[in-house]
Write a protein that holds these residues in place. Structure first.
Motif, PDB file in Angstrom:
ATOM      1  N   ILE A 163       0.755  -1.197   0.070  1.00  0.00           N
ATOM      2  CA  ILE A 163       0.012  -0.092  -0.127  1.00  0.00           C
ATOM      3  C   ILE A 163       0.890   1.172   0.157  1.00  0.00           C
ATOM      4  CG2 ILE A 163      -1.705   1.233   1.518  1.00  0.00           C
ATOM      5  CD1 ILE A 163      -2.980  -1.301   2.110  1.00  0.00           C
ATOM      6  N   SER A 164       1.826   1.207   0.730  1.00  0.00           N
ATOM      7  CA  SER A 164       2.675   2.548   0.960  1.00  0.00           C
ATOM      8  C   SER A 164       3.487   2.823  -0.418  1.00  0.00           C
ATOM      9  CB  SER A 164       3.738   2.301   1.901  1.00  0.00           C
ATOM     10  OG  SER A 164       4.565   1.091   1.641  1.00  0.00           O
ATOM     11  N   GLY A 165       3.743   1.523  -1.188  1.00  0.00           N
ATOM     12  CA  GLY A 165       4.513   1.558  -2.362  1.00  0.00           C
ATOM     13  C   GLY A 165       3.636   2.142  -3.693  1.00  0.00           C
ATOM     14  N   VAL A 166       2.357   1.919  -3.541  1.00  0.00           N
ATOM     15  CA  VAL A 166       1.476   2.525  -4.375  1.00  0.00           C
ATOM     16  C   VAL A 166       1.455   3.865  -4.089  1.00  0.00           C
ATOM     17  CG1 VAL A 166      -0.982   2.714  -5.251  1.00  0.00           C
ATOM     18  CG2 VAL A 166       0.201   0.512  -5.028  1.00  0.00           C
ATOM     19  N   MET A 167       1.104   4.382  -2.861  1.00  0.00           N
ATOM     20  CA  MET A 167       1.214   5.740  -2.580  1.00  0.00           C
ATOM     21  C   MET A 167       2.352   6.355  -3.111  1.00  0.00           C
ATOM     22  SD  MET A 167       2.026   8.464  -0.460  1.00  0.00           S
ATOM     23  CE  MET A 167       2.600   8.277   0.996  1.00  0.00           C
ATOM     24  N   MET A 168       3.518   5.938  -2.563  1.00  0.00           N
ATOM     25  CA  MET A 168       4.806   6.591  -3.231  1.00  0.00           C
ATOM     26  C   MET A 168       4.882   6.765  -4.574  1.00  0.00           C
ATOM     27  SD  MET A 168       7.299   4.439  -0.656  1.00  0.00           S
ATOM     28  CE  MET A 168       8.597   5.204  -1.558  1.00  0.00           C
ATOM     29  N   GLY A 169       4.315   5.829  -5.371  1.00  0.00           N
ATOM     30  CA  GLY A 169       4.246   5.799  -6.711  1.00  0.00           C
ATOM     31  C   GLY A 169       3.404   6.969  -7.432  1.00  0.00           C
ATOM     32  N   THR A 170       2.680   7.508  -6.875  1.00  0.00           N
ATOM     33  CA  THR A 170       1.785   8.524  -7.591  1.00  0.00           C
ATOM     34  C   THR A 170       2.499   9.871  -7.393  1.00  0.00           C
ATOM     35  OG1 THR A 170      -0.085   7.444  -6.356  1.00  0.00           O
ATOM     36  CG2 THR A 170      -0.423   9.621  -7.055  1.00  0.00           C
ATOM     37  N   GLU A 171       2.679  10.522  -8.489  1.00  0.00           N
ATOM     38  CA  GLU A 171       3.751  11.699  -8.609  1.00  0.00           C
ATOM     39  C   GLU A 171       3.094  12.727  -7.620  1.00  0.00           C
ATOM     40  OE1 GLU A 171       3.286  13.755 -12.399  1.00  0.00           O
ATOM     41  OE2 GLU A 171       5.470  14.409 -11.964  1.00  0.00           O
ATOM     42  N   GLN A 172       1.785  12.980  -7.449  1.00  0.00           N
ATOM     43  CA  GLN A 172       1.677  13.988  -6.754  1.00  0.00           C
ATOM     44  C   GLN A 172       1.823  13.637  -5.150  1.00  0.00           C
ATOM     45  OE1 GLN A 172      -0.159  12.894  -8.916  1.00  0.00           O
ATOM     46  NE2 GLN A 172      -1.584  14.053 -10.187  1.00  0.00           N
ATOM     47  N   LEU A 173       1.476  12.510  -4.852  1.00  0.00           N
ATOM     48  CA  LEU A 173       1.526  12.044  -3.395  1.00  0.00           C
ATOM     49  C   LEU A 173       2.933  11.865  -2.888  1.00  0.00           C
ATOM     50  CD1 LEU A 173      -1.449   9.429  -3.009  1.00  0.00           C
ATOM     51  CD2 LEU A 173      -1.495  11.930  -2.236  1.00  0.00           C
ATOM     52  N   ASN A 174       3.900  11.672  -3.887  1.00  0.00           N
ATOM     53  CA  ASN A 174       5.170  11.347  -3.719  1.00  0.00           C
ATOM     54  C   ASN A 174       5.824  12.710  -3.089  1.00  0.00           C
ATOM     55  OD1 ASN A 174       8.181  11.565  -4.964  1.00  0.00           O
ATOM     56  ND2 ASN A 174       7.448   9.321  -4.593  1.00  0.00           N
ATOM     57  N   LEU A 175       5.152  13.877  -3.183  1.00  0.00           N
ATOM     58  CA  LEU A 175       5.840  15.129  -2.837  1.00  0.00           C
ATOM     59  C   LEU A 175       5.644  15.167  -1.305  1.00  0.00           C
ATOM     60  CD1 LEU A 175       4.123  17.659  -5.473  1.00  0.00           C
ATOM     61  CD2 LEU A 175       6.570  17.181  -5.174  1.00  0.00           C
ATOM     62  N   ILE A 176       4.696  14.328  -0.448  1.00  0.00           N
ATOM     63  CA  ILE A 176       4.910  14.455   0.613  1.00  0.00           C
ATOM     64  C   ILE A 176       5.882  13.821   1.404  1.00  0.00           C
ATOM     65  CG2 ILE A 176       3.220  14.072   2.649  1.00  0.00           C
ATOM     66  CD1 ILE A 176       0.976  13.397   0.800  1.00  0.00           C
ATOM     67  N   ILE A 177       6.314  12.665   0.911  1.00  0.00           N
ATOM     68  CA  ILE A 177       7.276  11.851   1.524  1.00  0.00           C
ATOM     69  C   ILE A 177       8.701  11.553   0.979  1.00  0.00           C
ATOM     70  CG2 ILE A 177       5.499  10.424   2.701  1.00  0.00           C
ATOM     71  CD1 ILE A 177       7.189   9.078  -0.532  1.00  0.00           C
ATOM     72  N   HIS A 178       8.668  12.303  -0.348  1.00  0.00           N
ATOM     73  CA  HIS A 178       9.982  12.181  -1.016  1.00  0.00           C
ATOM     74  C   HIS A 178      11.317  12.458  -0.229  1.00  0.00           C
ATOM     75  CE1 HIS A 178      11.957  11.338  -4.896  1.00  0.00           C
ATOM     76  NE2 HIS A 178      13.066  12.232  -4.459  1.00  0.00           N
ATOM     77  N   ASN A 179      12.151  11.460   0.039  1.00  0.00           N
ATOM     78  CA  ASN A 179      13.506  11.936   0.593  1.00  0.00           C
ATOM     79  C   ASN A 179      13.385  11.884   1.872  1.00  0.00           C
ATOM     80  OD1 ASN A 179      15.931  11.142  -0.581  1.00  0.00           O
ATOM     81  ND2 ASN A 179      16.131  13.149  -1.396  1.00  0.00           N
ATOM     82  N   THR A 180      12.190  11.507   2.560  1.00  0.00           N
ATOM     83  CA  THR A 180      11.964  11.430   4.115  1.00  0.00           C
ATOM     84  C   THR A 180      12.180   9.905   4.575  1.00  0.00           C
ATOM     85  OG1 THR A 180       9.631  10.829   4.057  1.00  0.00           O
ATOM     86  CG2 THR A 180      10.146  13.076   3.877  1.00  0.00           C
ATOM     87  N   LEU A 181      12.083   9.440   5.898  1.00  0.00           N
ATOM     88  CA  LEU A 181      12.156   8.306   6.578  1.00  0.00           C
ATOM     89  C   LEU A 181      11.281   7.418   5.880  1.00  0.00           C
ATOM     90  CD1 LEU A 181      13.066   8.918  10.307  1.00  0.00           C
ATOM     91  CD2 LEU A 181      14.484   7.852   8.466  1.00  0.00           C
ATOM     92  N   TYR A 182      10.010   7.891   5.408  1.00  0.00           N
ATOM     93  CA  TYR A 182       9.020   6.986   4.967  1.00  0.00           C
ATOM     94  C   TYR A 182       9.755   6.095   3.784  1.00  0.00           C
ATOM     95  CZ  TYR A 182       4.263   5.922   3.099  1.00  0.00           C
ATOM     96  OH  TYR A 182       3.289   5.287   2.708  1.00  0.00           O
ATOM     97  N   VAL A 183      10.608   6.439   3.138  1.00  0.00           N
ATOM     98  CA  VAL A 183      10.966   5.772   2.029  1.00  0.00           C
ATOM     99  C   VAL A 183      11.860   4.547   2.697  1.00  0.00           C
ATOM    100  CG1 VAL A 183      12.699   5.734  -0.055  1.00  0.00           C
ATOM    101  CG2 VAL A 183      11.457   7.588   0.711  1.00  0.00           C
ATOM    102  N   PRO A 184      12.963   4.843   3.513  1.00  0.00           N
ATOM    103  CA  PRO A 184      13.498   3.338   4.369  1.00  0.00           C
ATOM    104  C   PRO A 184      12.364   2.444   4.998  1.00  0.00           C
ATOM    105  CG  PRO A 184      14.378   5.421   5.002  1.00  0.00           C
ATOM    106  CD  PRO A 184      13.479   5.842   3.883  1.00  0.00           C
ATOM    107  N   GLY A 185      11.329   3.481   5.384  1.00  0.00           N
ATOM    108  CA  GLY A 185      10.156   2.555   6.344  1.00  0.00           C
ATOM    109  C   GLY A 185       9.546   1.691   5.114  1.00  0.00           C
ATOM    110  N   HIS A 186       9.201   2.139   3.948  1.00  0.00           N
ATOM    111  CA  HIS A 186       8.530   1.271   2.937  1.00  0.00           C
ATOM    112  C   HIS A 186       9.339   0.350   2.616  1.00  0.00           C
ATOM    113  CE1 HIS A 186       7.328   0.112  -1.034  1.00  0.00           C
ATOM    114  NE2 HIS A 186       8.382   0.343  -1.478  1.00  0.00           N
ATOM    115  N   PHE A 187      10.699   0.451   2.115  1.00  0.00           N
ATOM    116  CA  PHE A 187      11.778  -0.596   1.947  1.00  0.00           C
ATOM    117  C   PHE A 187      11.890  -1.714   2.962  1.00  0.00           C
ATOM    118  CE2 PHE A 187      15.062   2.287   1.314  1.00  0.00           C
ATOM    119  CZ  PHE A 187      15.913   1.936   2.307  1.00  0.00           C
ATOM    120  N   HIS A 188      11.743  -1.251   4.095  1.00  0.00           N
ATOM    121  CA  HIS A 188      12.136  -2.086   5.050  1.00  0.00           C
ATOM    122  C   HIS A 188      10.697  -2.984   5.267  1.00  0.00           C
ATOM    123  CE1 HIS A 188      15.542  -0.112   6.493  1.00  0.00           C
ATOM    124  NE2 HIS A 188      15.809  -1.176   7.192  1.00  0.00           N
ATOM    125  N   ALA A 189       9.731  -2.694   4.913  1.00  0.00           N
ATOM    126  CA  ALA A 189       8.347  -3.438   4.764  1.00  0.00           C
ATOM    127  C   ALA A 189       8.440  -4.542   3.635  1.00  0.00           C
ATOM    128  CB  ALA A 189       7.413  -2.526   4.822  1.00  0.00           C
TER     129      ALA A 189
END
Lengths: 574, 59
Positions: free
Chosen positions: A362-388
């Motif tokens: 679910i987090s991967g799809v959210m990150m893959g949306t161009e507009q929503l990506n702006l919220i979390i780009h280069n934040t701790l969200y990214v390693p949080g996603h890929f640890h999942a």
């Protein structure tokens, strides 16, 4: 040159191991676990620095630890283990001799030398460029040379895998289509070939640049091509761990896929579209058009996501059908309540499926949306996603597979009683909490790449909400739990393999098999007594899984909506 | 032309129905390898590189 045709049949499972393939599987698995050990020790430093209340390491040391942690975990541990899976899925599942074992050993040693060289470069202290190693931030030439050697070795292993498929077909060791698990491994190997080729395209010029033979590497060009390697390498994992899910369901429950056609078509969607998701790392980059970004992520990537949802439905569905056929047919969830919750491979695979789907997917799809990506780009969200995805999804699935392989491949009992089951729970639950709180802190803006999240001493400081600090503290606590779980896995695995009680097999002998060793096929009962017939409720063979899928879809829609709402508050358009 | 499968059950060598095109695709790992490399190479790598190459240079 004489061909080694010595095979061993596992007395417990009936699986057939070609002698050279078995040795390669063991060595790849052992080296993978060594890489996991190194990456795990480094994780202590990374975690205790990210945990702001502790903030253990100084900046230089933190980046050094982070670089080596990322490479050992994301590349060396996982790809060595995947090579073992490729040999297992080809030689063992197809009951066939391995193609060119000599070349497979060349590939293996190239991978070992490459991994050592890369670790040496980071250990020197002048290559703390992190996993992404973005140019123009340069590393020592041995950093790139190590990765290239490793990639060449892995490429050789992939072609040994494809060669083994050819031998199996030519020597008719299987009939009809290859098993689904082997098909998943084919998908992983195909993605691996693209990944490695893309890595070569960018890492060879970067090596020449680090040697001073090329003057300039364009940073956007580097990032674009590098992510074709960096992200796709994690897509190999997805195909591999989904194969492990199917294998786990078959081993623990004797489950058959609900529909071979549907599952294979889902793997085909991976082959077509999964690598294109690499573009989501570049959604905030200037220079690339929205056409390229949106096509590769919001269109193509969704088809790969559809494939993951199919696998996420069919694996639990096949388990449900198998359980119902065993008599656990009451209500919606008796099959799940009476699942073997004390069986380590099952627990690991189950948490892997749930964590990968609900947290990573679910987090991967959210990150893959161009507009929503702006919220979390280069934040701790990214390693949080890929640890999942990579840790809960892939690593935990591989841990579960290890507990199956220790008796089968190494002929040793899994040591320390029920500790393996506890390990799967502790690691899975802790890593889930770690990922959730990391993503939470990232959603509130906590940065990903900076050594000091608080920006202490900077002229332009930034005050994060108190909730962000709470999230980071909880991330630290759950991270310690994950470290304990990881240490338990290493203790169980290393002790079992080297010191564990040997499984005695009286009258055991390795036999030399002749061509066409597969037994005559047995007709499979289909039609009226087909898979799942006579079980289930409300006209469905797997109603419990259907309900779980609806829960997943509801979570998916709600989370997606919440993030659009959140975007409108952090970036108001008036 | 569609292939056909032979039954491998001993004593039963009657030709069965033609293999569907989709199954022929799924049973051919080298065709899948070609697709799995060609599709991302064109849609991700080449398209992306062409966009970067066509960016005007700042003066």
């Amino acid at each position: 040159m004489a061909v080694n045709r010595n095979f061993r049949t596992c007395p417990t499972t009936g699986l057939v191991f070609h002698e050279p393939a078995e040795k390669l599987m063991r060595w790849n698995a052992v080296v993978a676990v060594v890489a996991l050990l190194i990456g795990g020790v480094l994780a202590i430093g990374v975690l205790l620095t990210r945990w702001q209340a502790v903030h253990l390491l100084q900046a230089d040391l933190f980046y050094q630890f982070l670089t080596a942690h990322g490479l050992n975990m994301l590349v060396f541990w996982i790809i060595f283990f995947e090579m073992a899976i490729l040999y297992f899925a080809s030689s063992t599942l197809l009951r066939c001799r391995l193609a060119t074992p000599g070349m497979a050993w060349v590939g293996f040693w190239l991978m070992v030398v490459g991994a050592l060289l890369n670790n040496y470069a980071v250990l020197r202290g002048d290559s703390s460029v992190m996993f992404t190693s973005y140019a123009p931030m340069g590393a020592h030439p041995t950093f790139y040379a190590g990765l290239i050697l490793f990639a060449v070795g892995a490429l050789i292993a992939c072609f040994v895998f494809f060669g083994t498929l050819v031998i199996a077909k030519a020597e008719r060791t299987y009939h009809g289509s290859v098993p689904l698990v082997t098909f998943g491994a084919i998908t992983a190997a195909i993605i691996a070939v693209f990944t490695i080729a893309t890595g070569a395209i960018i890492l060879i010029p970067t090596l020449l640049w680090s040697l001073g033979l090329i003057e300039h590497i364009d940073s956007l060009m580097y990032r674009t091509i590098w992510w074709g390697f960096g992200h796709s390498s994690q897509q190999i994992n997805v195909a591999a761990h989904v194969s492990v899910w199917y294998a786990g369901a078959a081993v623990v429950f004797g489950a058959k896929p609900m529909s071979e056609k549907v599952s294979r078509t889902a793997f085909l969607l991976y082959i077509f579209f999964l690598q294109l998701a690499s573009a989501h790392h570049l959604l905030a980059d200037p220079g690339l058009t929205s056409n390229w970004k949106i096509f590769n992520t919001s269109y193509a990537m969704y088809l790969a996501v559809l494939a993951s949802m199919v696998h996420g439905l069919t694996v639990p569905g096949s388990i449900e059908v198998a359980q119902r056929q065993k008599g656990f047919n009451n209500g919606l969830f008796e099959w799940l309540r009476k699942a073997p919750w004390g069986n380590a491979p099952f627990v690991a695979v189950f948490i892997s499926i749930v964590g990968f789907g609900f947290l990573g997917g679910i987090s991967g799809v959210m990150m893959g949306t161009e507009q929503l990506n702006l919220i979390i780009h280069n934040t701790l969200y990214v390693p949080g996603h890929f640890h999942a995805t990579v840790v809960i999804g892939t690593t935990l699935a591989f841990m579960g597979l290890t507990y199956f392989l220790i008796p089968v491949l190494f002929r040793r009992k899994v040591a320390f009683g029920n500790m393996a089951t506890w390990q799967a729970y502790i690691f899975g639950i802790s890593m889930s909490g770690f990922s959730v709180f990391m993503m939470g802190a990232g959603t509130l803006g906590a940065p990903r790449r900076h050594w000091d999240i608080s920006f202490a001493g900077n002229p332009f400081g930034y005050e994060f909400p108190a909730t962000a600090w709470l999230m980071i503290a909880l991330m630290g606590i759950f991270g310690v739990g994950a470290l304990v779980g990881g240490a338990m896995y290493l203790a169980i695995t290393v002790y079992s393999v080297f010191l564990g009680e040997k499984i005695q097999t009286p009258d055991f002998a390795t036999v030399s098999a002749k061509r066409g060793m597969a037994p005559a096929p047995q007709p499979v009962a289909v039609g009226a007594t087909g898979h799942g017939a006579g079980v289930g409720a409300w006209g469905m063979v797997a109603p419990g899984t259907f309900v779980l899928a609806l829960v997943f879809l509801t979570s998916f829609v709600l989370y997606y909506f919440v993030n659009w709402k959140y975007l409108s508050t952090v970036w108001p358009l008036r | 032309m569609a292939n056909t499968t032979e039954s491998n059950v001993p004593g039963d060598d009657v030709l069965e129905e033609p293999v569907p095109a989709m199954q022929q695709l799924l049973d051919n790992p080298f065709l899948l390898l070609f697709i799995g490399i060609a599709v991302p190479t064109v849609l991700y790598t080449i398209w992306g590189v062409m966009e970067i190459v066509n960016l005007p240079i700042a003066k």
